[in-house]
Design a protein around this motif. Structure first.
Motif, PDB file in Angstrom:
ATOM      1  N   UNK A 168      39.276  37.682  42.938  1.00 35.28           N
ATOM      2  CA  UNK A 168      38.451  38.813  42.484  1.00 35.28           C
ATOM      3  C   UNK A 168      39.272  39.788  41.658  1.00 35.28           C
ATOM      4  N   UNK A 204      30.935  30.911  43.599  1.00 32.60           N
ATOM      5  CA  UNK A 204      31.919  29.915  44.051  1.00 32.60           C
ATOM      6  C   UNK A 204      33.112  29.817  43.111  1.00 32.60           C
ATOM      7  N   UNK A 205      33.286  30.828  42.286  1.00 34.94           N
ATOM      8  CA  UNK A 205      34.396  30.786  41.334  1.00 34.94           C
ATOM      9  C   UNK A 205      35.729  30.775  42.096  1.00 34.94           C
ATOM     10  N   UNK A 230      40.425  30.212  46.153  1.00 32.73           N
ATOM     11  CA  UNK A 230      39.742  31.197  46.996  1.00 32.73           C
ATOM     12  C   UNK A 230      39.898  30.908  48.488  1.00 32.73           C
ATOM     13  N   UNK A 231      40.457  29.766  48.825  1.00 30.68           N
ATOM     14  CA  UNK A 231      40.682  29.452  50.243  1.00 30.68           C
ATOM     15  C   UNK A 231      42.105  29.759  50.711  1.00 30.68           C
ATOM     16  N   UNK A 232      42.966  30.166  49.808  1.00 33.16           N
ATOM     17  CA  UNK A 232      44.375  30.290  50.176  1.00 33.16           C
ATOM     18  C   UNK A 232      44.649  31.596  50.923  1.00 33.16           C
ATOM     19  N   UNK A 233      45.842  31.666  51.484  1.00 32.89           N
ATOM     20  CA  UNK A 233      46.181  32.919  52.147  1.00 32.89           C
ATOM     21  C   UNK A 233      47.543  33.470  51.750  1.00 32.89           C
ATOM     22  N   UNK A 258      34.528  22.424  51.438  1.00 34.75           N
ATOM     23  CA  UNK A 258      34.623  23.892  51.477  1.00 34.75           C
ATOM     24  C   UNK A 258      34.731  24.498  52.872  1.00 34.75           C
ATOM     25  N   UNK A 267      43.197  40.066  52.516  1.00 41.87           N
ATOM     26  CA  UNK A 267      41.839  39.559  52.310  1.00 41.87           C
ATOM     27  C   UNK A 267      41.811  38.090  51.909  1.00 41.87           C
ATOM     28  N   UNK A 268      42.979  37.476  51.701  1.00 38.05           N
ATOM     29  CA  UNK A 268      43.006  36.056  51.368  1.00 38.05           C
ATOM     30  C   UNK A 268      42.799  35.789  49.876  1.00 38.05           C
ATOM     31  N   UNK A 314      37.401  25.013  54.497  1.00 38.02           N
ATOM     32  CA  UNK A 314      38.504  25.973  54.427  1.00 38.02           C
ATOM     33  C   UNK A 314      39.346  26.055  55.679  1.00 38.02           C
ATOM     34  N   UNK A 348      40.346  34.752  48.045  1.00 39.04           N
ATOM     35  CA  UNK A 348      39.200  35.197  47.260  1.00 39.04           C
ATOM     36  C   UNK A 348      39.423  36.611  46.748  1.00 39.04           C
ATOM     37  N   UNK A 349      40.097  37.434  47.529  1.00 39.10           N
ATOM     38  CA  UNK A 349      40.346  38.785  47.029  1.00 39.10           C
ATOM     39  C   UNK A 349      41.368  38.746  45.900  1.00 39.10           C
TER      40      UNK A 349
END
Ligand SMILES: Cc1cc2nc3c(=O)[nH]c(=O)nc-3n(C[C@H](O)[C@H](O)[C@H](O)COP(=O)(O)OP(=O)(O)OC[C@H]3O[C@@H](n4cnc5c(N)ncnc54)[C@H](O)[C@@H]3O)c2cc1C
Ligand code: HEM
Ligand code: SF4
Ligand code: SF4
Lengths: 365, 461
Positions: free
Chosen positions: B135, B40-41, B46-49, B251, B128-129, B253, B131-132
């Motif tokens: 990452x 969940x880091x 991680x929800x953005x686009x 969460x 990929x939004x 999203x 979270x990518x």
């Protein structure tokens, strides 16, 4: 069971359709976003379009432990394998091999045994080279049906597939589009061209794509070598063994080396990949297929190297036995993927043509 | 105990990572303390686009140009002028150099997503939004030698005069204390702390849904404010939108958004309409509806549409509730059936000529003599089956935060804190007094994260 797999993939596809973050990765998402309701055929098509590059898994904010529990590569891999089992003719053969590596091993041993027996029973009819061990006519008698039967079976399977996904008449442009994707295996490079996420979580790498192309082009070279040999035999009365600078050898030796190296590489990569981001139940069957393919290549090269020695008949039985099993198993193992995936890409080329750009779902931006 | 690290970065989202990478590139030894587990880091990031990016000409995925003045004007419009012009312009101006910097640090962009064409010029979408993006940043940060500790919850920063003396955090059940030379706070807002929200909003806040991470509980923010670190913003200000009432508490999203309001009527739990559903296109209204719903009894709204409108908006994660009659729909949604029918009939009677109906433009197809009116897309609700969604307030992030200057440095009444910087959501209130501009959160985090990293590294060197 298949209904559950389809239902699970549908559940996830609906979440992706509301999200769309992965739109740029591959061919699956643009196709997915054109639908609002997903029929079983739609899901089957998406599943066969998916290359399991895993980009969308590692990019997804909804993977477990999140309650939405997204794992699209897995869901689609399961539907895909199930579709190959359902469409195969006869289907029970596919159910036996796709998920069971041991069955593939057993079939291979059976192939070896058959060739041993053949060599023992028929033996030389006074031929030269390999034909000293097994006459040319006997080889043809065994391999012609072993080649034609799988082709017929695949034709049945592909027809069923095409009906299920609502395929239209195939035109030249569709084929050009599909083969263009295959030639570079574009969907394993992700939309940004950095590769897929296979060996180490979200790290992008081209390893799987390159390994695949080694295998695929190696296989095609080997296939071309065999075809060249057949043409030379029947068309020109030139009989094996062929010299190093003959067409069958020039195609076959590099092809064999590429195939052997590529399958080894793929098998190695497969060991480090997370099985749960694919169809875990089919892992054994997939590995069995990769190893059998590798064995075909290695035994072929060994046969070439040991052709003049006393080990030749043994090597011939092993190689031809492996080839025999490989051909016969084609419609019922992972080997079928090439055919179905190609069909899916052709269908996708049709979809792209049917919908002019910009007519996606943009109702409320 | 002195620390082996020069800089401790608190948080593991976009702002934290931008700060950590920048500081590491400047030669600092950096530790990231992220309270979430690895899976969940990345917090809300991680929800953005996308992020909103100024550009003088075509840049990466962005077409045309989007200049500083236009960008700033857009910001003024949504904040009704409540913005710090200096900091806002700094963020805007720096955003242009962020895009290539992000690419160099592993982020990949994609063309504007289907359904978001209106943002193709102003916002660059992450492939990929978010979270990518997160990452890629973690990989780059780790390759730069940044150390990351997950499940490390910072509980206290000790303010001693004009510097932070130490940092306390818990990890694997034990409490730890480190004494880095400098500290960067990038641990987000406090929206996931329902109690704090309730103190600001009253009991209504208990019914709010939190669109993003459950980990932004404002622990460090509260700790610093208690010690007299300067604050900015008002605790009731936040970005809140109307989302599907069936969304999870945390969460949910992006997929829980609902775009159907303009084609609907929206009623409260007494089956009464309360606001003009057709006031403007949805991207300009979804944030207002977060507050409108919050003001209704039980903080819930109900969207009613009929069959002819079902395909006019982006699909959302939960299928609508479906019924052949309005009464049945009311039953299924827990609304008074007779009242709902009366409301719909009154609305239908007020609809006029609908031949100019146009789903993507303000079409002026309005009601007459109805209170409140519906001023666009007003078509009678007559065609079964009828569909319904429930609406609740979904909080994106809170604005109350740490006040920073143009070097992202924090201060107290008596002046700057020598070794404390802040970036991202936790200081966004310094720029956003109210309102929100899509994609500006990531811009603030990237710009001020990089500034904080640079300044902290220079201090620690
Ligand atoms: C659904 C959704 C969609 C959004 N879409 C966009 C968009 O498209 N574009 C855009 O610009 N903005 C968007 N936003 C807003 C955006 O997410 C934020 O503005 C931005 O991510 C803030 O970044 P940050 O690094 O400051 O905070 P976060 O990314 O939230 O990071 C905060 C970090 O701090 C950690 N943390 C919290 N407390 C502690 C503690 N005590 N100790 C240690 N660590 C702690 C958290 O675990 C987290 O990792 C969206 C928000 C949501 C919820
Ligand atoms: C027709 C075009 C082809 C396409 C589109 C294609 C596509 C793919 C894809 C996407 C994968 C990885 C995903 C997965 O494991 O399911 C794959 C795996 C593989 N392919 Fe192909 N392929 C094609 C032809 C071939 C050919 C001709 C061969 C050679 C025999 C081949 C051999 C393999 C092997 C050995 C694997 C690994 C199997 C595994 O890991 O389970 N492919 N292929
Ligand atoms: S895989 Fe996840 S991130 Fe990607 S489109 Fe689907 S829901 Fe969105
Ligand atoms: S695994 Fe790769 S190919 Fe399959 S849907 Fe996800 S991104 Fe597309």
């Amino acid at each position: 069971m298949p209904l559950d797999l389809l239902q699970e993939a549908r559940r996830q596809a609906e979440i992706c359709n509301a999200c769309r973050y992965c739109e740029g990765y591959c061919s699956v998402f643009p196709a997915l976003h054109q639908k609002r309701v997903f029929t079983d055929g739609d899901i089957t098509q998406l599943a066969n379009l998916c290359h399991n590059c895993r980009g969308c898994y590692y990019a997804c904010q909804y993977t477990a432990p999140h309650e939405f529990d997204l794992n699209l590569p897995k869901a689609l891999a399961e539907v895909r394998r199930d579709s190959w089992e359902r469409f195969a003719w006869p289907a029970p053969a596919a159910r036996a091999f796709h998920t069971h590596g041991t069955m593939i091993a057993a079939a291979s041993v059976l192939g070896f045994a058959l060739l041993f027996l053949a060599i023992r029973a028929i033996g030389s009819a006074g031929g030269e080279g390999f034909y000293a061990a097994l006459s040319h006519n006997a080889m043809v008698a065994i391999f012609a049906p072993a080649f034609l039967f799988p082709l017929a079976s695949l034709a049945v399977g592909l027809r069923r597939y095409w009906r299920s996904v609502g395929g239209a008449r195939i035109r030249w442009a569709h084929l050009v589009g599909a083969f263009g994707m295959v030639a570079k295996m574009k969907d394993l490079a992700a939309g940004h061209g950095d590769g897929c996420n296979f060996e180490e979580e979200d790290r992008f790498s081209h390893a799987r794509r390159y390994a695949h192309q080694l295998v695929m082009y190696g296989f095609l070279l080997c296939f071309a070598a065999t075809s060249a040999g057949t043409v030379m035999h029947y068309g020109f009365g030139l009989h094996a063994p062929y010299g190093l600078f003959s067409l069958p050898k020039l195609l076959g030796v590099p092809g064999g080396v590429m195939l052997a190296a590529g399958t080894g590489w793929i098998a190695w990569l497969k060991l480090s990949a997370d099985r749960e981001v694919g169809d875990a139940t089919a892992w054994g069957g997939e590995m069995g297929f990769v190893l059998l393919l590798g064995f075909v290549a290695v035994s072929g090269l060994a046969l070439y190297a040991l052709g003049g020695t006393g080990a030749m008949p043994l090597m011939l039985a092993l190689h031809l036995g492996a080839v025999l099993s490989f051909f016969l198993l084609t419609p019922y193992t992972k080997m079928a993927h090439g055919f179905y995936r190609l069909a899916a890409l052709v269908r996708d080329a049709q979809r792209k043509q049917e919908t002019a750009p910009g007519t996606g779902n943009e109702a409320t931006a | 105990m002195t620390s082996q690290f020069d800089i401790a970065v608190i948080g593991g989202g976009n702002a934290a990572l931008c700060a950590a990478m920048t500081a590491a590139e400047a030669g600092a030894r950096v530790l990231i303390l992220e309270t979430a587990p690895k899976s969940y880091r990345g917090g809300n990031s991680r929800h953005t686009r996308n992020f909103r990016c100024m550009h003088g000409g075509p840049l990466g995925p962005l077409v045309d140009s989007y200049g500083e003045e236009e960008y700033f004007a857009d910001l003024l419009k949504v904040t009704s002028g409540k913005t710090d012009e200096g900091l806002a312009r700094l963020a805007i101006r720096t955003s242009e150099e962020c895009l290539p910097w992000m690419e160099a640090h592993g982020v990949r962009f994609q063309p504007s997503l289907s359904g978001t064409l209106s943002l193709a010029r102003t916002n660059a979408f992450f492939m990929g939004g978010g979270k990518s993006l997160v990452n890629a940043y973690y990989r780059t940060a780790e390759s730069l030698g940044v150390e990351v500790l997950y499940e490390a919850a910072v509980t206290h920063l000790e303010l001693e005069g004009d510097r932070i003396a130490w940092v306390d955090y818990t990890h694997e059940g034990a409490t730890h204390r480190i004494e880095p030379k400098a500290v960067i706070v990038a641990s987000g807002g406090f929206q996931a702390d329902t109690e704090w929200l309730t103190r600001a909003w009253g009991p209504a806040a208990e019914n709010f849904l939190i669109r993003g991470t459950p980990y932004n509980r404002g622990v460090v923010l509260a700790d610093l404010l208690e010690q007299g670190v300067s604050q900015v913003g008002d605790p009731t200000q936040c970005h809140a939108v109307a989302i599907d009432g069936r969304a999870p508490k945390f969460d949910g999203g992006i997929v829980t958004r609902l775009d159907c309001v303009p084609f609907s009527i929206v009623v409260n739990k007494d089956a009464e309409r309360f606001y003009d559903e057709g006031e403007d296109v949805w991207p300009k209204r979804y944030a207002i509806w977060g507050r409108l719903v919050a003001a209704q009894p039980d903080q819930v709204g109900y969207v009613i549409i009929d069959a002819k409108s079902l395909e006019l908006f982006m699909p959302s994660v939960f299928p609508p509730i479906k019924a052949d009659t309005l009464e049945e729909l009311a039953d299924k949604m827990g609304l008074p059936p007779a009242k709902l029918r009366a409301t719909v009939e009154a609305f239908n009677a007020a609809c006029g000529d609908t031949s100019a109906f146009h789903p993507t433009e303000l079409d002026g197809v309005a009601t007459t003599g109805l209170e409140p009116p519906k001023t666009n897309w007003a078509r009678p609700i007559t065609e079964p089956p009828f569909y319904g969604y429930s609406l609740r307030t979904g909080v994106t992030f809170t604005y109350l935060g740490l006040k920073v200057d143009e070097t992202a440095q924090c201060s107290t009444e008596s002046g700057p804190i020598r070794n404390l910087w802040a970036a991202g959501e936790t200081m966004a209130g310094s720029i956003l007094g109210q309102g929100y501009l899509a994609g500006f959160g990531m811009t603030i985090g990237t710009v001020f994260g990089r500034i904080a990293g640079r300044e902290a590294a220079a201090y620690a060197a």
